[in-house]
Design an enzyme around this catalytic site. Structure first.
Site, PDB file in Angstrom:
ATOM      1  N   HIS A  63      55.904 -37.955  -8.286  1.00 24.42           N
ATOM      2  CA  HIS A  63      55.606 -38.220  -9.696  1.00 24.42           C
ATOM      3  C   HIS A  63      56.465 -37.293 -10.558  1.00 24.42           C
ATOM      4  O   HIS A  63      56.652 -36.121 -10.219  1.00 24.42           O
ATOM      5  CB  HIS A  63      54.120 -37.991  -9.958  1.00 24.42           C
ATOM      6  CG  HIS A  63      53.680 -38.344 -11.333  1.00 24.42           C
ATOM      7  ND1 HIS A  63      53.892 -37.514 -12.416  1.00 24.42           N
ATOM      8  CD2 HIS A  63      53.036 -39.430 -11.822  1.00 24.42           C
ATOM      9  CE1 HIS A  63      53.404 -38.075 -13.502  1.00 24.42           C
ATOM     10  NE2 HIS A  63      52.881 -39.250 -13.167  1.00 24.42           N
ATOM     11  N   ASP A  65      56.070 -35.542 -13.276  1.00 26.03           N
ATOM     12  CA  ASP A  65      55.472 -34.256 -13.660  1.00 26.03           C
ATOM     13  C   ASP A  65      55.341 -33.327 -12.461  1.00 26.03           C
ATOM     14  O   ASP A  65      55.489 -32.106 -12.585  1.00 26.03           O
ATOM     15  CB  ASP A  65      54.100 -34.474 -14.299  1.00 26.03           C
ATOM     16  CG  ASP A  65      54.189 -35.166 -15.647  1.00 26.03           C
ATOM     17  OD1 ASP A  65      55.229 -35.027 -16.314  1.00 26.03           O
ATOM     18  OD2 ASP A  65      53.229 -35.864 -16.025  1.00 26.03           O
ATOM     19  N   LYS A  66      55.051 -33.886 -11.303  1.00 28.57           N
ATOM     20  CA  LYS A  66      54.945 -33.059 -10.096  1.00 28.57           C
ATOM     21  C   LYS A  66      56.326 -32.593  -9.641  1.00 28.57           C
ATOM     22  O   LYS A  66      56.466 -31.478  -9.115  1.00 28.57           O
ATOM     23  CB  LYS A  66      54.258 -33.842  -8.968  1.00 28.57           C
ATOM     24  CG  LYS A  66      52.753 -33.772  -9.032  1.00 28.57           C
ATOM     25  CD  LYS A  66      52.258 -32.376  -8.709  1.00 28.57           C
ATOM     26  CE  LYS A  66      51.376 -31.839  -9.771  1.00 28.57           C
ATOM     27  NZ  LYS A  66      51.160 -30.404  -9.725  1.00 28.57           N
ATOM     28  N   GLU A  91      60.166 -23.349 -16.755  1.00 31.01           N
ATOM     29  CA  GLU A  91      59.784 -24.697 -17.168  1.00 31.01           C
ATOM     30  C   GLU A  91      60.881 -25.680 -16.772  1.00 31.01           C
ATOM     31  O   GLU A  91      62.071 -25.353 -16.836  1.00 31.01           O
ATOM     32  CB  GLU A  91      59.582 -24.765 -18.688  1.00 31.01           C
ATOM     33  CG  GLU A  91      58.693 -23.677 -19.261  1.00 31.01           C
ATOM     34  CD  GLU A  91      57.239 -23.826 -18.886  1.00 31.01           C
ATOM     35  OE1 GLU A  91      56.854 -24.901 -18.380  1.00 31.01           O
ATOM     36  OE2 GLU A  91      56.474 -22.865 -19.102  1.00 31.01           O
ATOM     37  N   GLU A 104      62.070 -17.644 -19.010  1.00 29.48           N
ATOM     38  CA  GLU A 104      62.295 -16.216 -19.223  1.00 29.48           C
ATOM     39  C   GLU A 104      62.014 -15.475 -17.921  1.00 29.48           C
ATOM     40  O   GLU A 104      61.012 -15.753 -17.253  1.00 29.48           O
ATOM     41  CB  GLU A 104      61.373 -15.693 -20.331  1.00 29.48           C
ATOM     42  CG  GLU A 104      61.637 -16.320 -21.693  1.00 29.48           C
ATOM     43  CD  GLU A 104      61.075 -17.729 -21.799  1.00 29.48           C
ATOM     44  OE1 GLU A 104      61.811 -18.623 -22.284  1.00 29.48           O
ATOM     45  OE2 GLU A 104      59.932 -17.958 -21.373  1.00 29.48           O
ATOM     46  N   LYS A 220      50.369 -42.826  -7.738  1.00 28.31           N
ATOM     47  CA  LYS A 220      49.171 -42.262  -8.355  1.00 28.31           C
ATOM     48  C   LYS A 220      47.941 -42.858  -7.684  1.00 28.31           C
ATOM     49  O   LYS A 220      47.971 -44.001  -7.220  1.00 28.31           O
ATOM     50  CB  LYS A 220      49.121 -42.574  -9.860  1.00 28.31           C
ATOM     51  CG  LYS A 220      50.280 -42.051 -10.655  1.00 28.31           C
ATOM     52  CD  LYS A 220      50.138 -42.382 -12.134  1.00 28.31           C
ATOM     53  CE  LYS A 220      49.106 -41.511 -12.803  1.00 28.31           C
ATOM     54  NZ  LYS A 220      49.115 -41.695 -14.281  1.00 28.31           N
ATOM     55  N   PHE A 285      56.395 -52.347  -9.410  1.00 33.61           N
ATOM     56  CA  PHE A 285      56.574 -50.915  -9.684  1.00 33.61           C
ATOM     57  C   PHE A 285      57.810 -50.445  -8.918  1.00 33.61           C
ATOM     58  O   PHE A 285      57.717 -49.688  -7.968  1.00 33.61           O
ATOM     59  CB  PHE A 285      55.320 -50.149  -9.265  1.00 33.61           C
ATOM     60  CG  PHE A 285      55.329 -48.666  -9.591  1.00 33.61           C
ATOM     61  CD1 PHE A 285      56.364 -48.065 -10.297  1.00 33.61           C
ATOM     62  CD2 PHE A 285      54.276 -47.851  -9.175  1.00 33.61           C
ATOM     63  CE1 PHE A 285      56.364 -46.714 -10.579  1.00 33.61           C
ATOM     64  CE2 PHE A 285      54.259 -46.496  -9.436  1.00 33.61           C
ATOM     65  CZ  PHE A 285      55.303 -45.926 -10.143  1.00 33.61           C
ATOM     66  N   ASP A 293      59.782 -42.444 -16.126  1.00 33.94           N
ATOM     67  CA  ASP A 293      59.032 -41.580 -17.041  1.00 33.94           C
ATOM     68  C   ASP A 293      59.601 -40.170 -16.978  1.00 33.94           C
ATOM     69  O   ASP A 293      59.939 -39.685 -15.897  1.00 33.94           O
ATOM     70  CB  ASP A 293      57.545 -41.511 -16.666  1.00 33.94           C
ATOM     71  CG  ASP A 293      56.796 -42.787 -17.014  1.00 33.94           C
ATOM     72  OD1 ASP A 293      56.651 -43.068 -18.216  1.00 33.94           O
ATOM     73  OD2 ASP A 293      56.367 -43.487 -16.081  1.00 33.94           O
ATOM     74  N   ALA A 294      59.657 -39.521 -18.119  1.00 36.28           N
ATOM     75  CA  ALA A 294      60.065 -38.120 -18.152  1.00 36.28           C
ATOM     76  C   ALA A 294      58.999 -37.268 -17.482  1.00 36.28           C
ATOM     77  O   ALA A 294      57.808 -37.590 -17.494  1.00 36.28           O
ATOM     78  CB  ALA A 294      60.286 -37.656 -19.586  1.00 36.28           C
ATOM     79  N   ARG A 299      51.948 -30.594 -16.830  1.00 35.50           N
ATOM     80  CA  ARG A 299      51.235 -31.726 -17.430  1.00 35.50           C
ATOM     81  C   ARG A 299      50.192 -32.342 -16.497  1.00 35.50           C
ATOM     82  O   ARG A 299      49.572 -33.347 -16.840  1.00 35.50           O
ATOM     83  CB  ARG A 299      52.220 -32.812 -17.879  1.00 35.50           C
ATOM     84  CG  ARG A 299      52.920 -32.478 -19.161  1.00 35.50           C
ATOM     85  CD  ARG A 299      53.328 -33.715 -19.931  1.00 35.50           C
ATOM     86  NE  ARG A 299      54.181 -34.603 -19.144  1.00 35.50           N
ATOM     87  CZ  ARG A 299      55.119 -35.378 -19.685  1.00 35.50           C
ATOM     88  NH1 ARG A 299      55.305 -35.349 -20.992  1.00 35.50           N
ATOM     89  NH2 ARG A 299      55.843 -36.170 -18.935  1.00 35.50           N
ATOM     90  N   LYS A 300      49.997 -31.765 -15.329  1.00 27.49           N
ATOM     91  CA  LYS A 300      48.996 -32.295 -14.407  1.00 27.49           C
ATOM     92  C   LYS A 300      48.005 -31.197 -14.025  1.00 27.49           C
ATOM     93  O   LYS A 300      47.682 -30.997 -12.849  1.00 27.49           O
ATOM     94  CB  LYS A 300      49.683 -32.887 -13.163  1.00 27.49           C
ATOM     95  CG  LYS A 300      50.385 -34.208 -13.461  1.00 27.49           C
ATOM     96  CD  LYS A 300      49.393 -35.296 -13.790  1.00 27.49           C
ATOM     97  CE  LYS A 300      50.067 -36.601 -14.193  1.00 27.49           C
ATOM     98  NZ  LYS A 300      50.584 -36.574 -15.578  1.00 27.49           N
ATOM     99  N   LYS A 320      54.956 -19.796 -12.879  1.00 28.53           N
ATOM    100  CA  LYS A 320      54.488 -18.517 -13.411  1.00 28.53           C
ATOM    101  C   LYS A 320      54.250 -17.515 -12.291  1.00 28.53           C
ATOM    102  O   LYS A 320      53.569 -17.840 -11.304  1.00 28.53           O
ATOM    103  CB  LYS A 320      53.191 -18.715 -14.194  1.00 28.53           C
ATOM    104  CG  LYS A 320      53.351 -19.583 -15.429  1.00 28.53           C
ATOM    105  CD  LYS A 320      52.025 -19.779 -16.144  1.00 28.53           C
ATOM    106  CE  LYS A 320      52.182 -20.665 -17.375  1.00 28.53           C
ATOM    107  NZ  LYS A 320      50.882 -20.897 -18.054  1.00 28.53           N
ATOM    108  N   LYS A 324      50.974 -13.398 -14.715  1.00 25.50           N
ATOM    109  CA  LYS A 324      50.404 -14.325 -15.688  1.00 25.50           C
ATOM    110  C   LYS A 324      48.998 -14.699 -15.221  1.00 25.50           C
ATOM    111  O   LYS A 324      48.821 -15.374 -14.204  1.00 25.50           O
ATOM    112  CB  LYS A 324      51.248 -15.590 -15.812  1.00 25.50           C
ATOM    113  CG  LYS A 324      52.457 -15.481 -16.718  1.00 25.50           C
ATOM    114  CD  LYS A 324      53.546 -14.636 -16.149  1.00 25.50           C
ATOM    115  CE  LYS A 324      54.854 -14.761 -16.937  1.00 25.50           C
ATOM    116  NZ  LYS A 324      55.868 -13.831 -16.437  1.00 25.50           N
ATOM    117  N   ASP A 326      47.014 -16.796 -16.330  1.00 31.10           N
ATOM    118  CA  ASP A 326      46.794 -18.239 -16.246  1.00 31.10           C
ATOM    119  C   ASP A 326      46.726 -18.677 -14.787  1.00 31.10           C
ATOM    120  O   ASP A 326      45.932 -19.548 -14.428  1.00 31.10           O
ATOM    121  CB  ASP A 326      47.942 -18.998 -16.919  1.00 31.10           C
ATOM    122  CG  ASP A 326      47.758 -19.131 -18.410  1.00 31.10           C
ATOM    123  OD1 ASP A 326      46.634 -18.937 -18.894  1.00 31.10           O
ATOM    124  OD2 ASP A 326      48.749 -19.436 -19.103  1.00 31.10           O
TER     125      ASP A 326
END
Length: 433
Positions: A63, A65-66, A91, A104, A220, A285, A293-294, A299-300, A320, A324, A326
């Protein structure tokens, strides 16, 4: 529902129900809260999943995003291989035949920064190939696509709060993190997300083994469970959409995916009477991956965690380094929630941590057990606080996080994994820390 706001409480509506008291909250809406002595009332108000349907989704490693998450974590691991204390915020953006990797970074030796930056293009192409993309027609061409690298140094303003002058590691950012565990499954994870992950993982296995050679990397899944009294009982619906090559008939695709992907994952004994399977519900598909798709890092985040069964603080994991919070504090929160359930203290546990940038001690720490604790007299928060140090450096040391272990986590979830050894997934008996 937790925190449900009730403006007026009629006596008749409480007949035969646990005693409730209305608490004055000043300018806030009044809420009905359970009598402290009534465990039944607390359980009634706190159970977030009682009776009904609940759905979670997952996505494959292909995918878009993955793909972005995996590239970001591959870069992170490359930095940690050279410098375990590297500061990384990476990123990735993918769009058609273009990949942009930016962020960074800070390393002790400038040579390490330059070495990773120089190898970054090769790392990107390596991830694309490993995922299964081979040409623009499949979604992206790993050999010919454009790759841009935009690496910058970490801000000194940020770094002064993390690598403090007193030698204490401050939190790399402010934020709130959640960890969750429940007794739905042996992995101590919610059932819907576990089965959703299994479906897309099985799709990948069938593609890579050649059993279904017309499958492509992008896919998906979605799984809907019926819950009764807070427990998953049956699967009501499965949705699976998979990219495929030209030439395969839709009926043939659906039959093969049902036989080789869905049937091995969803036992017949778990299927509801009206069990539904939706395979490629839109039909064709063929165009998938970044061509369709970008993709963007982070995003997941619900796929990465608990499939929506628990709150999320909003911070993504991939790309990260463990300074971090997060990432590191979310892993610690999962570890603590799993401790609560694995030790039999409760059937469900939700842990929240929060931090301020540059400050080591957490701003807050709480544990919610939804009225299903085994001993209401146990002060779980106090016991965990006494046993575990929740400052960032202590979390890093406890979970041994300054290692290149993150690339495999970037697909199929960060929690409940039994295929890889993740320190936050280990079950620790009382007194072992």
């Amino acid at each position: 529902m937790p925190g449900e706001r009730i403006m007026h409480v009629e006596k008749s509506s409480l007949a035969g129900r646990p005693t409730l008291k209305v608490k004055d909250r000043g300018d806030l809406n009044q809420i009905a809260v359970p009598d402290a002595s009534s465990k039944a009332a607390k359980q009634e108000l706190d159970m977030t999943i009682r009776n009904g349907l609940f759905t979670s989704e997952s996505v494959s490693e292909g995918h878009p995003d993955k793909l972005a998450d995996r590239i970001s974590d591959r870069v992170l691991d490359a930095f940690l291989e050279r410098d375990p204390s590297a500061r990384v915020a990476c990123e990735t953006l993918l769009a058609d035949q273009c990949v942009i990797v930016a962020g960074e970074f800070k390393t002790k030796r400038i040579e390490d920064f330059h070495a990773v930056r120089e190898s970054a293009v090769s790392l990107v192409r390596e991830v694309l190939r490993e995922t299964g993309y081979s040409s623009a027609a499949t979604g992206i061409d790993p050999e010919a696509c454009e790759v841009q690298i935009r690496f910058n140094g970490q801000s000194r303003d940020i770094n002064q709060g993390v690598d403090r002058a007193d030698g204490v590691l401050g939190a790399g950012d402010q934020g709130l993190m959640f960890g969750y565990a429940c007794d739905d499954t042996p992995e101590l994870m919610p059932a819907p997300i576990i089965y959703a992950h299994r479906l897309v993982r099985r799709q990948s296995e069938m593609r890579k083994s050649g059993a279904l050679p017309w499958l492509q990397p992008d896919a998906k899944s979605q799984v809907t469970f019926r819950y009764v009294e807070g427990k998953p009982t049956q699967v009501e619906t499965v949705v699976l959409s998979t990219q495929h090559e030209e030439g395969i008939e839709l009926d043939d695709l659906r039959a093969a995916v049902c036989k080789h992907v869905i049937d091995p994952v969803i036992p017949y004994s778990l299927r509801a009477q009206g069990f539904r399977i939706l395979i490629n519900p839109t039909g064709r598909f063929v165009t998938g991956g970044p061509k369709g798709d970008a993709g963007l890092t982070g995003r997941k985040i619900i796929v990465d965690t608990y499939g929506g069964s628990a709150p999320h603080g909003g911070g993504a994991f991939s790309g990260k380094d463990p300074s971090k919070v997060d990432r590191s504090a979310a892993y610690m929160a999962r570890f603590l929630a799993k401790v609560v359930v694995a030790r039999g203290w409760a059937g469900r546990a939700l842990v929240q941590l929060s931090y301020a940038i540059g400050v080591a001690e957490p701003v807050s720490f709480s544990v919610e057990t939804f009225g299903v604790e085994s001993d209401p007299r146990r002060d779980i928060e106090k016991e965990l606080s006494n046993e575990f140090d929740l400052r960032p450096q202590r979390i890093i040391d406890k979970l041994d996080l300054q290692r290149p272990i993150y690339y495999p986590t970037a697909a199929y979830g960060h929690f409940g994994r039994i295929d890889i050894d993740l320190p936050w997934e280990r079950v620790e008996p009382a007194g072992a820390s």
